[in-house]
Design a protein around this motif. Sequence first.
Motif, PDB file in Angstrom:
ATOM      1  N   ASP A  96      16.540  -2.344   9.402  1.00 40.07           N
ATOM      2  CA  ASP A  96      16.863  -3.391  10.544  1.00 40.07           C
ATOM      3  C   ASP A  96      15.527  -4.195  11.021  1.00 40.07           C
ATOM      4  N   ALA A  97      14.494  -3.592  10.577  1.00 40.36           N
ATOM      5  CA  ALA A  97      13.156  -4.158  10.893  1.00 40.36           C
ATOM      6  C   ALA A  97      12.926  -5.532  10.095  1.00 40.36           C
ATOM      7  N   ARG A  98      12.554  -6.620  10.979  1.00 42.69           N
ATOM      8  CA  ARG A  98      12.263  -8.060  10.147  1.00 42.69           C
ATOM      9  C   ARG A  98      10.887  -8.738  11.009  1.00 42.69           C
ATOM     10  N   SER A  99       9.767  -8.390  10.826  1.00 45.46           N
ATOM     11  CA  SER A  99       8.745  -8.974  11.557  1.00 45.46           C
ATOM     12  C   SER A  99       7.453  -9.140  10.737  1.00 45.46           C
ATOM     13  N   ARG A 100       6.791 -10.450  11.032  1.00 50.53           N
ATOM     14  CA  ARG A 100       5.728 -10.464  10.301  1.00 50.53           C
ATOM     15  C   ARG A 100       4.482  -9.447  10.854  1.00 50.53           C
TER      16      ARG A 100
END
Length: 258
Positions: A96-100
């Motif tokens: 579920d993680a989506r981050s730069r």
Amino acid sequence: MDFGLDDKTALVTGGGGRIGSEDCEVLGAEGATVVALDVKLEAAQTAIDTVEEQGGEGFAVECDLTDREDVAATVEAIREETGGVDVLVNNAGMVDARSRMQDYDDDVWDRDVAINLTGTYNVTRQVFPGMCDRGWGRVINMSSMAGWQGGFGQASYSATKAALIGFGKTLALEGAQKGVTSNVIAPNIVVEQFADMSIEELEQFDEHFARIAKATPMRKLGRERDVANMVAYLASEQSSYVTGQVVGVTGGIDLFSF
């Protein structure tokens, strides 16, 4: 085709999830006694209810893969009930993680390593030796295209899924002369409700999924059943000479195209 699973016990981690429950259903249809393991017992039981409705056999167990004592006790209870696990599908994972990178949450990194990677190690550590002792076993790790080729904004997911490839290949080497195979599946996006949507329809619903479908030579997304069918083959007697492989269920997205 008879996959030779009638006398086998198959343990599916994350067995209550989308892909895990489909794995349970197909393995049950092939004759295996299915153990759906999940941190959410109700979800695991729902998967087993479906297996039984279709004439298969199995049971649900609740277990936290990050808790080694819980894993050890759970696997021992399964061993007492069934005689041992013959097929281990390491399916449980967080995605579920989506981050730069500059904004990445340390807690998310630690959680994903604990569940996706260490959790897989914990249960495999308890199951693999028994397979080797009995002279027959199948380990199937669920990686991802993100683990094979990286995933933008998915540092923890991609890293842990890539690690499962190395882990699976190591198990293949250790089990090669003991009748135990180990393989890895790397799926594309597989979501039943989106599989029949055109790219234009996907664009109205989810631009991210639409971009993936556009990049896929088949120009569509897959289904959970596409993955489960590969799981059943890799669990089978017919796959006995297949080990240490990363098998893409991708619609060809990993191919170079222009």
